[in-house]
Write a protein that holds these residues in place. Structure first.
Motif, PDB file in Angstrom:
ATOM      1  N   ASP A  73      -4.309  -2.170   2.010  1.00  0.00           N
ATOM      2  CA  ASP A  73      -3.829  -0.958   1.538  1.00  0.00           C
ATOM      3  C   ASP A  73      -2.915  -1.339   0.248  1.00  0.00           C
ATOM      4  OD1 ASP A  73      -2.713   1.525   1.052  1.00  0.00           O
ATOM      5  OD2 ASP A  73      -1.270   1.327   2.824  1.00  0.00           O
ATOM      6  N   SER A  97      -7.141   2.039  -0.209  1.00  0.00           N
ATOM      7  CA  SER A  97      -7.018   1.576   1.060  1.00  0.00           C
ATOM      8  C   SER A  97      -8.342   1.523   1.918  1.00  0.00           C
ATOM      9  CB  SER A  97      -5.853   2.269   1.849  1.00  0.00           C
ATOM     10  OG  SER A  97      -6.225   3.574   2.056  1.00  0.00           O
ATOM     11  N   THR A 110      -7.813  -4.847   7.084  1.00  0.00           N
ATOM     12  CA  THR A 110      -7.411  -3.577   6.458  1.00  0.00           C
ATOM     13  C   THR A 110      -6.647  -3.782   5.251  1.00  0.00           C
ATOM     14  OG1 THR A 110      -7.494  -2.359   8.617  1.00  0.00           O
ATOM     15  CG2 THR A 110      -6.144  -1.233   6.627  1.00  0.00           C
ATOM     16  N   GLY A 139       1.763  -3.192  -1.229  1.00  0.00           N
ATOM     17  CA  GLY A 139       0.472  -3.167  -0.421  1.00  0.00           C
ATOM     18  C   GLY A 139       0.669  -3.834   1.057  1.00  0.00           C
TER      19      GLY A 139
END
Length: 125
Positions: free
Chosen positions: A51, A73, A49, A38
């Protein structure tokens, strides 16, 4: 600048070497793989953000792995994407040297996008 470039290159080589050495003997039937990767980004115009990708695989036969993939995400404010799917990989351990194991693989995911800007979307990727 030169020191940071040299340090970054050294880290990449160490990570790649560790991955190659760890995977070579573990390609036999019955081996299980659990992977989580990630990114957490704080530089996207003040928004955080995230992910994440999680994978679980099982070797059905020597050198043949199949499994599932989950993905998430987004920035928690405007949009986020999530998906589920599967993957398959076939490894060729005797093609090159014992420490280098090339493979061929494919992933299939059903992804959904949820936004505040309009319609929600789905896609097969």
């Amino acid at each position: 600048m030169r020191k940071s470039l040299c340090a970054g290159a050294t880290m990449c080589l160490l990570v790649l070497a560790g991955n190659v050495l760890a995977q070579a003997p573990l390609l036999s039937r019955g081996t299980q793989e659990l992977a989580l990767s990630g990114l957490l980004d704080f530089e996207n115009r003040g928004d955080v953000t995230l992910d994440l990708i999680g994978r679980y695989g099982y070797f059905l036969r020597d050198n043949l792995e199949v499994g599932g993939v989950a993905q998430f995400s987004g920035n928690f404010d405007d949009a986020f994407r999530y998906g589920l799917g599967g993957f398959a990989e076939y490894h060729f351990p005797h093609l090159l040297t014992p420490r280098v194991v090339p493979y061929v693989g494919a992933d299939v995911l059903l992804s959904f996008v949820d936004t505040d800007f309009g319609d929600d979307n789905a896609a097969l990727t």
